[in-house]
Design a protein around this motif. Structure first.
Motif, PDB file in Angstrom:
ATOM      1  N   SER A 138       0.798  -1.224   0.000  1.00  0.00           N
ATOM      2  CA  SER A 138       0.000   0.000   0.000  1.00  0.00           C
ATOM      3  C   SER A 138       0.830   1.273   0.000  1.00  0.00           C
ATOM      4  CB  SER A 138      -0.926   0.011   1.226  1.00  0.00           C
ATOM      5  OG  SER A 138      -1.703  -1.155   1.308  1.00  0.00           O
ATOM      6  N   HIS A 139       2.136   1.198   0.296  1.00  0.00           N
ATOM      7  CA  HIS A 139       2.850   2.426   0.635  1.00  0.00           C
ATOM      8  C   HIS A 139       4.086   2.749  -0.194  1.00  0.00           C
ATOM      9  CE1 HIS A 139       0.295   3.121   4.099  1.00  0.00           C
ATOM     10  NE2 HIS A 139       0.402   1.832   4.381  1.00  0.00           N
ATOM     11  N   HIS A 140       4.778   1.789  -0.765  1.00  0.00           N
ATOM     12  CA  HIS A 140       6.086   2.101  -1.344  1.00  0.00           C
ATOM     13  C   HIS A 140       6.050   2.421  -2.831  1.00  0.00           C
ATOM     14  CE1 HIS A 140       5.784  -2.167  -2.425  1.00  0.00           C
ATOM     15  NE2 HIS A 140       6.729  -1.954  -3.319  1.00  0.00           N
ATOM     16  N   MET A 141       4.856   2.381  -3.448  1.00  0.00           N
ATOM     17  CA  MET A 141       4.766   2.665  -4.873  1.00  0.00           C
ATOM     18  C   MET A 141       3.857   3.864  -5.123  1.00  0.00           C
ATOM     19  SD  MET A 141       4.552  -1.164  -6.540  1.00  0.00           S
ATOM     20  CE  MET A 141       3.201  -1.719  -5.492  1.00  0.00           C
ATOM     21  N   ALA A 142       4.094   4.531  -6.238  1.00  0.00           N
ATOM     22  CA  ALA A 142       3.218   5.623  -6.671  1.00  0.00           C
ATOM     23  C   ALA A 142       2.050   5.043  -7.468  1.00  0.00           C
ATOM     24  CB  ALA A 142       3.991   6.608  -7.533  1.00  0.00           C
ATOM     25  N   ASN A 143       0.884   5.654  -7.312  1.00  0.00           N
ATOM     26  CA  ASN A 143      -0.268   5.374  -8.172  1.00  0.00           C
ATOM     27  C   ASN A 143      -0.516   6.609  -9.016  1.00  0.00           C
ATOM     28  OD1 ASN A 143      -0.819   2.904  -6.743  1.00  0.00           O
ATOM     29  ND2 ASN A 143      -1.850   4.105  -5.164  1.00  0.00           N
ATOM     30  N   ILE A 144      -0.586   6.458 -10.331  1.00  0.00           N
ATOM     31  CA  ILE A 144      -0.935   7.603 -11.161  1.00  0.00           C
ATOM     32  C   ILE A 144      -2.108   7.196 -12.056  1.00  0.00           C
ATOM     33  CG2 ILE A 144       0.924   7.081 -12.825  1.00  0.00           C
ATOM     34  CD1 ILE A 144       1.062  10.190 -13.250  1.00  0.00           C
ATOM     35  N   TYR A 145      -3.258   7.818 -11.784  1.00  0.00           N
ATOM     36  CA  TYR A 145      -4.500   7.525 -12.498  1.00  0.00           C
ATOM     37  C   TYR A 145      -4.584   8.424 -13.725  1.00  0.00           C
ATOM     38  CZ  TYR A 145      -5.773   5.216  -8.111  1.00  0.00           C
ATOM     39  OH  TYR A 145      -5.798   4.410  -6.997  1.00  0.00           O
ATOM     40  N   VAL A 146      -4.908   7.839 -14.859  1.00  0.00           N
ATOM     41  CA  VAL A 146      -5.020   8.583 -16.108  1.00  0.00           C
ATOM     42  C   VAL A 146      -6.395   8.311 -16.698  1.00  0.00           C
ATOM     43  CG1 VAL A 146      -4.064   8.971 -18.401  1.00  0.00           C
ATOM     44  CG2 VAL A 146      -2.535   8.382 -16.502  1.00  0.00           C
ATOM     45  N   GLU A 147      -7.131   9.375 -16.976  1.00  0.00           N
ATOM     46  CA  GLU A 147      -8.504   9.247 -17.471  1.00  0.00           C
ATOM     47  C   GLU A 147      -8.707  10.202 -18.635  1.00  0.00           C
ATOM     48  OE1 GLU A 147     -13.093   9.312 -15.702  1.00  0.00           O
ATOM     49  OE2 GLU A 147     -11.362   9.662 -14.390  1.00  0.00           O
TER      50      GLU A 147
END
Length: 465
Positions: free
Chosen positions: A57-66
């Motif tokens: 849950s914590h060590h990666m980035a999430n980048i949402y693209v829509e």
């Protein structure tokens, strides 16, 4: 005046190798997740023998693209084909520079029509954000960066929790959670399962090389879902894996997590370097190891070297295509595992009691001391590759490292790895004064784990075995 972006920082530092070699960033920390839940030896054993719960849950980035251009943009950045990428599918995403060298990688999830999320480390996430903001695409983004290494007593909030249930007993645990037989989910496909009365998204994955699922949902539900997983796993030997053991699963399953992003040179990359702030991962990350070259491009790696060759498809236009078409006509370096000689490792540890200068400290279970590690691999006195990610597998009772070698180096061949930095070590805070030493190693398959080799779907981890 202090540099504002990576390009200005490079101009002021002179040589990017010197800048990264002496970075003051310190040790890489896996944030928030406890160091150990039991002990790292038993936590490693569990993914091979029973089952584990990984908290990602914590060590990666999430980048949402829509947006209507979301797939168009990703297709232009990816070496993979997007001819067949429907909703509820995921794929490895490993974009390249204009010269065909890897910038970073991670997993791209097709969540719903015109909406995707990339999950991974900073280099690829930054590259996506740059093109979304400057490329003229009809997209909007939402970036949920990794949790801070030191939260400073502030609450940590993410867009979602992300757990993996892996190991030979994972199917029984997942069936108990779901309340019956699971839907049939093919490798890197998605569906929904039931946990604690909630529908959660699930990806068929396999970081530890064993059966299992990655599940995610709203962050505020994280503890409720975790408790349900732990309760269901109690009869099946489920163990939570702490930050200390977590990264070492890749030593057995064959993924090289942190190659140097190929962004520091090239006129076409200049606009990106001017966009990247002076505080970015690319500007502050560290470079370590015994490989010694003042040319930063000697540290760049192609997708072929990292095992992503099977993904490269020339059925679409993408950044780096022309360069990769030329590379594809020549033999390339290949990804392997190095199994280190125990006798030589014992000499390194014995040197800690030497009143003179000891060898570079060899930590357990993970021995990396830089953001990107490049130890020279020698055969008959010549450098034939890099050792790039080092640690200990309690399952195999072996010190292992992942790396790349020249195409003529064969599985089973003995090589030497130079452990430690030259001249007593650089100025990185993770480096004490030490002397270099040679460690013998046997060139072995990647993945090293027989379970991973035989159970992964044919692809980037298995294609070179």
């Amino acid at each position: 005046m202090s540099p504002h972006n990576l390009e200005e920082l490079l101009q002021s530092s002179g040589n990017p190798v010197d800048m990264l070699r002496n970075s003051q960033i310190g040790a890489y920390v896996y944030p928030v997740v406890p160091y150990e839940f039991s002990n790292w030896r038993d936590e490693q054993r569990a993914w091979r023998e029973t089952a584990v719960l990984f908290d990602q849950s914590h060590h990666m980035a999430n980048i949402y693209v829509e947006g209507s251009d979301a797939l168009k943009m990703f297709s232009h950045l990816a070496t993979n084909s997007f001819a067949k990428f429907p909703v509820n599918r995921a794929k490895q995403f490993a974009p390249c520079s204009y010269n065909g060298f890897i910038i970073g990688d991670g997993i791209l999830f097709h969540l719903e029509e015109n909406r995707l999320v990339f999950v991974g480390r900073a280099p690829a996430a930054n590259w996506i954000q740059f093109h979304a903001e400057t490329g003229g695409y009809d997209v909007k983004i939402e970036k949920d960066d990794r949790s801070p290494s030191n939260p400073k007593a502030k609450a940590v909030v993410r867009s979602c929790y992300r757990y993996q249930i892996q190991g030979p007993n994972a199917p029984q645990i997942l069936e108990r959670l779901h309340g019956g037989p699971l839907p049939e989910i093919k490798f890197f496909n998605m569906d929904a399962i039931n946990i604690a009365g909630r529908k959660v998204r699930a990806l068929r994955h396999g970081m530890a090389g064993a059966p299992g699922l990655e599940v995610w949902g709203p962050y505020e539900e994280r503890e409720e879902i975790r408790e349900a997983i732990l309760e269901a796993g109690g009869d099946f030997g489920l163990k939570q894996v702490g930050a200390r053991a977590y990264a070492t699963n890749t030593l057995e399953s064959g993924w090289i997590p942190s190659p140097l992003p190929a962004v520091y040179t090239g006129e076409k990359m200049k606009r990106y370097r001017e966009w990247l702030p002076a505080t970015s991962y690319e500007a502050t990350g560290s470079l370590g190891g015994s490989f010694d070259s003042s040319n930063i491009e000697d540290y760049y790696l192609s997708p072929y070297a990292l095992g992503y060759g099977p993904f490269v498809k020339f059925d679409h236009d993408f950044i780096g295509r022309a360069s990769l078409e030329q590379m594809a006509t020549h033999p390339q370096r290949k990804k392997v595992t190095f199994a280190w000689e125990a006798e030589d490792i014992l000499k390194v540890w014995a040197s800690m009691f030497d009143p003179e200068e000891p060898c570079k400290y060899l930590d357990l279970p993970l021995s990396n001391y830089a953001s990107a590690s490049y130890d020279a691999v020698l055969s008959r006195g010549n450098t034939v590759g890099f050792s790039m990610f080092t640690g200990y597998s309690y399952n195999d009772r072996t010190m292992l490292s992942l790396g790349v070698v020249d195409p003529d180096v064969q599985i089973g061949e003995e090589v030497s790895i130079i452990w430690g930095e030259w001249g007593g070590g650089t100025r990185k805070p993770t480096v004490e004064r030490h002397r270099q030493t040679e460690i013998r190693a046997i060139v072995s398959p990647a993945p090293y784990s027989k379970v991973a080799r035989e159970n992964y779907a044919k692809g980037w981890r298995t294609a070179q075995v």
